[in-house]
Design a protein around this motif. Structure first.
Motif, PDB file in Angstrom:
ATOM      1  N   HIS A  54      -4.408   6.629  -0.019  1.00  0.00           N
ATOM      2  CA  HIS A  54      -3.642   5.377   0.045  1.00  0.00           C
ATOM      3  C   HIS A  54      -4.186   4.429  -1.006  1.00  0.00           C
ATOM      4  O   HIS A  54      -5.214   4.699  -1.635  1.00  0.00           O
TER       5      HIS A  54
ATOM      6  N   SER B  49     -12.065   0.524   4.623  1.00  0.00           N
ATOM      7  CA  SER B  49     -12.072  -0.635   5.504  1.00  0.00           C
ATOM      8  C   SER B  49     -12.278  -0.207   6.960  1.00  0.00           C
ATOM      9  O   SER B  49     -12.162   0.972   7.303  1.00  0.00           O
TER      10      SER B  49
ATOM     11  N   HIS C  85      -5.101   0.343  -2.422  1.00  0.00           N
ATOM     12  CA  HIS C  85      -5.458  -1.038  -2.093  1.00  0.00           C
ATOM     13  C   HIS C  85      -4.942  -1.926  -3.221  1.00  0.00           C
ATOM     14  O   HIS C  85      -5.550  -1.987  -4.288  1.00  0.00           O
TER      15      HIS C  85
ATOM     16  N   GLU D  24       0.845  -1.201   0.000  1.00  0.00           N
ATOM     17  CA  GLU D  24       0.000   0.000   0.000  1.00  0.00           C
ATOM     18  C   GLU D  24       0.876   1.246   0.000  1.00  0.00           C
ATOM     19  O   GLU D  24       1.875   1.298   0.711  1.00  0.00           O
TER      20      GLU D  24
ATOM     21  N   ASP E 255      -9.225   1.416   7.999  1.00  0.00           N
ATOM     22  CA  ASP E 255      -9.147   2.784   7.475  1.00  0.00           C
ATOM     23  C   ASP E 255      -9.971   3.735   8.347  1.00  0.00           C
ATOM     24  O   ASP E 255      -9.538   4.848   8.650  1.00  0.00           O
TER      25      ASP E 255
HETATM   26 ZN    ZN Z   1      -7.512   1.115   3.054  1.00  0.00          ZN
END
Ligand code: ZN
Length: 140
Positions: free
Chosen positions: A84, A94, A86, A23, A97
């Motif tokens: 960011h 998520s 994935h 990531e 996150d």
């Molecule tokens: Zn994420």
């Protein structure tokens, strides 16, 4: 709504590709436009500071955030969000996150599949970090 100009968008996609299959992460600098719309004029690619497996985790170094705040202020702008990637996953927000998000800031998540940009979405966490709302995203 978050609008990302062409130059910062290119920086973000390139960072996502370069970090694959890990990531990537970074900081979005810009200014508030009309009707609460933020315009991103600068994307700062940061080193993923997470010390475990970076294929599904990232961590921003707080020192990078301080440096970005300073650089933004010099241009009379501010940090408006973060980004960011994935790797080989869809662009969703998520639970992790959400847990580590800064409430009220835009969070751009880019899906990078097999090293190439696939799609991106943007989210804003509420102030008690129990949910995130999608934010309309425009990029050049
Ligand atoms: Zn994420």
């Amino acid at each position: 709504m978050l609008k990302i100009e062409a130059q910062p968008w290119a920086v973000m996609v390139e960072h996502g590709r370069a970090c694959f299959p890990r990531e990537c992460c970074g900081i979005l600098v810009g200014s508030a436009g009309d009707a609460g719309d933020n315009v991103v004029t600068l994307a700062i690619a940061c080193t993923n500071a997470y010390e475990g497996d970076q294929k599904d985790r990232f961590e921003l170094d707080p020192r990078d955030v301080i440096k970005a705040e300073r650089a933004a202020r010099e241009q009379r702008q501010g940090v408006v969000g973060f980004f960011h990637s994935h790797p080989n996953e869809d662009a969703y927000f998520s639970a992790t996150d959400l847990k580590f998000s800064a409430p009220g800031y835009s969070n751009v998540v880019m899906s990078i599949r097999d090293g190439e940009f696939s799609h991106a979405k943007c989210f804003i966490a509420n102030f008690d970090q129990t949910a995130a709302e999608p934010e309309e995203l425009h990029y050049a």
